[in-house]
Scaffold this active site. Structure first.
Site, PDB file in Angstrom:
ATOM      1  N   ARG A   1       0.871  -0.973  -0.238  1.00 32.63           N
ATOM      2  CA  ARG A   1      -0.242   0.137   0.168  1.00 32.63           C
ATOM      3  C   ARG A   1       0.763   1.127  -0.236  1.00 32.63           C
ATOM      4  NH1 ARG A   1      -1.016   4.746   2.790  1.00 32.63           N
ATOM      5  NH2 ARG A   1      -0.039   3.693   4.826  1.00 32.63           N
ATOM      6  N   ASP A   2       1.610   1.494   0.934  1.00 32.57           N
ATOM      7  CA  ASP A   2       2.460   3.066   1.203  1.00 32.57           C
ATOM      8  C   ASP A   2       3.601   3.107   0.533  1.00 32.57           C
ATOM      9  OD1 ASP A   2       3.320   4.988   2.136  1.00 32.57           O
ATOM     10  OD2 ASP A   2       3.692   4.561   4.321  1.00 32.57           O
TER      11      ASP A   2
ATOM     12  N   HIS B   1       5.892   4.304  12.954  1.00 28.84           N
ATOM     13  CA  HIS B   1       5.617   4.371  11.036  1.00 28.84           C
ATOM     14  C   HIS B   1       6.853   5.004  10.794  1.00 28.84           C
ATOM     15  CE1 HIS B   1       3.102   3.901   7.263  1.00 28.84           C
ATOM     16  NE2 HIS B   1       4.088   5.031   7.544  1.00 28.84           N
TER      17      HIS B   1
ATOM     18  N   HIS C   1       9.716   7.052   8.410  1.00 27.08           N
ATOM     19  CA  HIS C   1      10.439   7.346   7.067  1.00 27.08           C
ATOM     20  C   HIS C   1      11.330   7.126   7.721  1.00 27.08           C
ATOM     21  CE1 HIS C   1       6.460   6.937   3.640  1.00 27.08           C
ATOM     22  NE2 HIS C   1       6.281   7.041   5.755  1.00 27.08           N
TER      23      HIS C   1
ATOM     24  N   CYS D   1       5.137   9.194  -0.059  1.00 26.77           N
ATOM     25  CA  CYS D   1       3.657   9.574  -0.370  1.00 26.77           C
ATOM     26  C   CYS D   1       3.058  10.955  -1.422  1.00 26.77           C
ATOM     27  CB  CYS D   1       3.548  10.053   1.087  1.00 26.77           C
ATOM     28  SG  CYS D   1       1.651  10.664   1.224  1.00 26.77           S
TER      29      CYS D   1
ATOM     30  N   ASN E   1       9.903   4.239   2.871  1.00 26.66           N
ATOM     31  CA  ASN E   1       9.421   3.651   4.419  1.00 26.66           C
ATOM     32  C   ASN E   1      10.653   3.063   5.330  1.00 26.66           C
ATOM     33  OD1 ASN E   1       6.366   3.483   2.551  1.00 26.66           O
ATOM     34  ND2 ASN E   1       6.037   3.759   5.042  1.00 26.66           N
TER      35      ASN E   1
END
Ligand code: HMG
Ligand code: MG
Length: 307
Positions: A20-21, A213, A215, A246, A255
């Site tokens: 996803r990300d 989360h 990065h 993003c 990430n």
């Protein structure tokens, strides 16, 4: 296997966000079948929480416009949670129609990013999420509440801790089961992580609902993770091969790579249940699909090598 390190958790749950990300920012459309194979390979490598896709507006994130076709190709995976992002009631309808049982709403700690990412003010976006979370909980689904820009924002600079605490509490009050604190542009440092976690605890948010989360823009993602582990956090988001960015935060780079995380956790004697060799092979395969090498140091170091 090293012995567990005193003061650190014995086990960490990795919330894998590569599909996803990791992929949402890819300019070239990745075929749905490749995404499905990616998710299957991640599961075979031992990941048990694999964020699959987002039910967002297809014009806003064209790479994930195939959510309806992808989700049924992976939803039969045994013993794997497959969270999906939903920005509003329309997204929730789409996700529930396919039987999704793990959902995530995504808020921002800053006004500017709320506007850029959700086309709403911060408070408007929280008002949109409230009925989404209520309905998801009525359906007995598990709901994660992301908070982006917890450390810094490309437009607003350093983000005050109290702003993050406000959004986290709002998400928990509406019924979210867990939080994920996003360092969307990767500017956080361990001291800032400690300060935020302490402020959350002081305001009544327990550590066991907090995930992190990170990065890796400034190379701090592992150091930040270590600070969070020392604080007792046991849920860490990561992206296989370090894929990511993003679409609505231009300075966001990859990430934290799942392989880099697993390497560190393994060295600390923390159990993840992940087969690092299989994971590296998966990221090498995905790098081949995307046509460029993985930025993960661990993937590069272990590629084509015996584990
Ligand atoms: P909007 O344009 O304000 O939408 O976008 P709207 O509510 O005004 O609706 C306009 C039209 O879109 C309507 O259709 C809706 O039905 C439709 P019409 O009536 O005109 O025919 N629509 C939808 N269609 C399909 N699925 C939907 C949906 N919603 C409305 N869900 C919206 C608002 C939230 C939809 C838009 O801004 C959006 O999709 N944003 C998603 C952005 C995104 O996915 N960003 C990346 C994820 S966040 C992230 O990566 C950070 C994170 O990793 C943590 C970190 O790193 O910090 C989580
Ligand atoms: Mg992210």
């Amino acid at each position: 296997m090293p012995v567990p390190t005193a003061g650190l958790p014995a086990r960490v749950r990795i919330h894998e966000v590569g599909a996803r990300d990791g992929l949402q920012n890819e300019k070239t459309t990745v075929p749905t079948e490749v995404k499905a194979e990616f998710i299957h390979r991640l599961a075979q490598a031992g990941l048990t929480t694999i964020e699959a896709t987002s039910f967002v507006h297809p014009d806003w994130v064209p790479q994930l416009a195939d959510a309806e076709r992808l989700f049924p190709l992976v939803s039969d995976l045994e013993g794997v949670h497959l969270p999906v992002l939903v920005p509003n009631n329309r997204g929730l309808d789409r996700a529930l129609a396919l039987g999704a049982r793990r959902l995530a709403v995504f808020a921002s700690a800053t006004e500017t990013f709320a506007k850029a990412n959700l086309n709403r003010t911060l408070e408007e976006s929280l008002a949109v999420f409230e009925p989404v979370v209520t309905r998801a909980k009525d359906e007995h689904a598990h709901v994660r509440g992301y908070v982006s820009m917890c450390f810094g924002d490309p437009w607003e600079g350093a983000v005050p801790v109290h702003q993050v605490v406000h959004v986290c509490k709002a998400l928990l009050d509406m019924g979210c089961d867990e939080l994920s604190l996003g360092d969307t542009i990767g500017v956080g440092t361990p001291g800032h992580v400690r300060a935020l976690l302490a402020a959350l605890n002081e305001s009544g948010v327990p550590t066991d609902v907090i995930g992190v989360h990170f990065h890796d823009t400034y190379g701090q993602a592992l150091a930040n993770t270590f600070a969070a582990l020392e604080h007792g956090v046991t849920t860490v988001d990561a992206s296989a091969g370090g894929l990511g960015g993003c679409p609505y935060a231009k300075s966001a780079t990859g990430n934290l790579a799942t392989e880099d995380l697993v390497w560190m956790l393994r060295g600390l004697g923390i159990d993840t249940g992940i087969d690092l060799g299989r994971l590296v092979a998966t990221s090498e395969w995905m790098a081949g699909q995307l046509g460029r090498p993985s930025p993960s140091r661990t993937v590069r170091a272990l590629s084509h090598q015996e584990q």
